[in-house]
Design a protein around this motif. Structure first.
Motif, PDB file in Angstrom:
ATOM      1  N   ASP A  25      10.308   3.441  -2.941  1.00  0.00           N
ATOM      2  CA  ASP A  25       9.371   2.492  -3.519  1.00  0.00           C
ATOM      3  C   ASP A  25      10.112   1.259  -4.007  1.00  0.00           C
ATOM      4  N   ASP A  26       9.464   0.091  -3.874  1.00  0.00           N
ATOM      5  CA  ASP A  26      10.057  -1.152  -4.368  1.00  0.00           C
ATOM      6  C   ASP A  26      10.047  -1.161  -5.884  1.00  0.00           C
ATOM      7  N   ASP A  27      11.038  -1.838  -6.454  1.00  0.00           N
ATOM      8  CA  ASP A  27      11.125  -1.933  -7.913  1.00  0.00           C
ATOM      9  C   ASP A  27      10.264  -3.061  -8.466  1.00  0.00           C
ATOM     10  N   ILE A  28       9.740  -3.916  -7.587  1.00  0.00           N
ATOM     11  CA  ILE A  28       8.952  -5.070  -8.065  1.00  0.00           C
ATOM     12  C   ILE A  28       7.557  -4.614  -8.472  1.00  0.00           C
ATOM     13  N   LYS A  53       2.205   7.951   4.041  1.00  0.00           N
ATOM     14  CA  LYS A  53       1.704   8.588   5.257  1.00  0.00           C
ATOM     15  C   LYS A  53       2.587   8.247   6.455  1.00  0.00           C
ATOM     16  N   ALA A  54       3.052   7.016   6.526  1.00  0.00           N
ATOM     17  CA  ALA A  54       3.911   6.619   7.633  1.00  0.00           C
ATOM     18  C   ALA A  54       5.279   7.286   7.551  1.00  0.00           C
ATOM     19  N   ALA A  55       5.711   7.621   6.339  1.00  0.00           N
ATOM     20  CA  ALA A  55       7.008   8.273   6.186  1.00  0.00           C
ATOM     21  C   ALA A  55       6.990   9.686   6.730  1.00  0.00           C
ATOM     22  N   THR A  56       5.831  10.353   6.685  1.00  0.00           N
ATOM     23  CA  THR A  56       5.718  11.718   7.199  1.00  0.00           C
ATOM     24  C   THR A  56       5.382  11.759   8.675  1.00  0.00           C
ATOM     25  N   ASP A  57       5.132  10.593   9.293  1.00  0.00           N
ATOM     26  CA  ASP A  57       4.747  10.532  10.699  1.00  0.00           C
ATOM     27  C   ASP A  57       5.993  10.233  11.535  1.00  0.00           C
ATOM     28  N   ASP A  58       6.489  11.224  12.253  1.00  0.00           N
ATOM     29  CA  ASP A  58       7.690  11.038  13.054  1.00  0.00           C
ATOM     30  C   ASP A  58       7.469  10.098  14.227  1.00  0.00           C
ATOM     31  N   CYS A  59       6.216  10.000  14.701  1.00  0.00           N
ATOM     32  CA  CYS A  59       5.942   9.166  15.874  1.00  0.00           C
ATOM     33  C   CYS A  59       5.530   7.753  15.500  1.00  0.00           C
ATOM     34  N   ASP A  65       0.870  -1.185   0.000  1.00  0.00           N
ATOM     35  CA  ASP A  65       0.000   0.000   0.000  1.00  0.00           C
ATOM     36  C   ASP A  65       0.902   1.228   0.000  1.00  0.00           C
ATOM     37  N   MET A  66       1.045   1.834  -1.161  1.00  0.00           N
ATOM     38  CA  MET A  66       1.955   2.957  -1.279  1.00  0.00           C
ATOM     39  C   MET A  66       1.436   4.182  -0.538  1.00  0.00           C
ATOM     40  N   ASP A  67       0.115   4.357  -0.461  1.00  0.00           N
ATOM     41  CA  ASP A  67      -0.432   5.520   0.262  1.00  0.00           C
ATOM     42  C   ASP A  67      -0.122   5.412   1.747  1.00  0.00           C
ATOM     43  N   ALA A  68      -0.328   4.206   2.304  1.00  0.00           N
ATOM     44  CA  ALA A  68      -0.039   4.028   3.720  1.00  0.00           C
ATOM     45  C   ALA A  68       1.438   4.206   4.007  1.00  0.00           C
ATOM     46  N   ARG A  69       2.291   3.770   3.077  1.00  0.00           N
ATOM     47  CA  ARG A  69       3.730   3.936   3.279  1.00  0.00           C
ATOM     48  C   ARG A  69       4.117   5.406   3.236  1.00  0.00           C
TER      49      ARG A  69
END
Length: 269
Positions: A266-269, A191-197, A185-189
């Protein structure tokens, strides 16, 4: 008269008694000339019954060549003897290394027979050339009996049914032996990247600004997140320099102004 023996005088050794007619006397002044002294005297190969080498004890290490005996042995006949006479000149000691002579016998293929002490602390070492033996041989006979076995080899067999195709191992689904890669899930990833906590709620003693951001979201307001300002100046240097309550713990070092830089992983697969 036929020459049957050879006497080799090494270095400064000089004999007081005259040699017999059947003995040829050869001088080897240096260590290098010992191996070729008989060849230069035109002594026939395998024509001698004995070879006697004479040298003084003080010149044992400087004039005696351990490898030279291999060249002298070819002038000895079968069962011929070779003797090394070390004449004491007053310098022989009890700890003299006589192993150089025994080693030369082994390297020349001679069989050591005896070691004798002579007056004044000298030594006489005797060795003999072994006789040549011819190896016996016999024909090999294979007894197959009266039965003959016929064996047929098929070298054109291209049957690969028992082999596994490597491409089938990587095929996902169906008969593939490996499971397909999970969906990401690229959207969830993102969002998690911008969440410091890491998705957690703000701490009670929050100092990174997440508590204010959650309060603004609950009121329906959009709060612009401002980067944390370092009071100690070590936040950007890495965990080794950060305080125990630093909001950037666990994150790599960064340059000032790049606190919230997000990498595209992002993964290349």
């Amino acid at each position: 008269m036929t020459v049957t023996s050879a006497a080799i005088h090494i270095g400064a050794y000089v004999s007081d008694s005259p040699a017999a007619d059947s003995i040829i006397t050869v001088k080897a002044s240096t260590k290098e000339s010992l191996s070729s002294c008989l060849s230069s005297s035109k002594v026939n190969s395998a024509s001698l019954q004995s070879i006697d080498i004479f040298l003084q004890s003080s010149e044992l290490l400087s004039h005696y060549d351990s490898l030279a005996l291999a060249s002298l042995v070819q002038h000895l006949g079968s069962h011929g003897t070779l003797s090394v006479h070390v004449i004491s000149d007053g310098t022989a000691k009890d700890d003299t290394d006589w192993g150089v002579i025994m080693t030369s016998f082994v390297l020349a293929g001679l069989k050591t027979e005896s070691e004798q002490r002579v007056g004044g602390g000298g030594r006489v070492f005797n060795a003999r050339k072994p006789a040549k033996t011819k190896a016996a041989s016999a024909p090999m006979r294979l007894n197959h009996g009266g039965n003959k076995i016929k064996v047929t080899l098929n070298l054109d067999d291209d049957d690969d049914d028992d082999q596994i195709d490597e491409d089938d191992l990587l095929a996902g689904g169906g008969d593939g032996m490996l499971a397909p890669p999970p969906k990401i899930d690229m959207d969830a990833r993102a969002k998690a990247a911008t969440d410091d906590c890491g998705g957690r709620k703000a701490c009670d003693n929050c100092s990174c600004g997440r508590a204010e951001m959650e309060a603004a979201e609950s009121r329906g307001e959009e709060k612009k997140e401002e980067p944390h300002k370092s009071d100690c100046g070590n936040c950007s240097k890495g965990d080794a320099f950060r305080c125990a309550g630093c909001p950037y713990l666990g994150k790599p070092a960064f340059k000032e102004g790049e606190e919230h830089l997000v990498l595209n992983l992002d993964d290349d697969i």
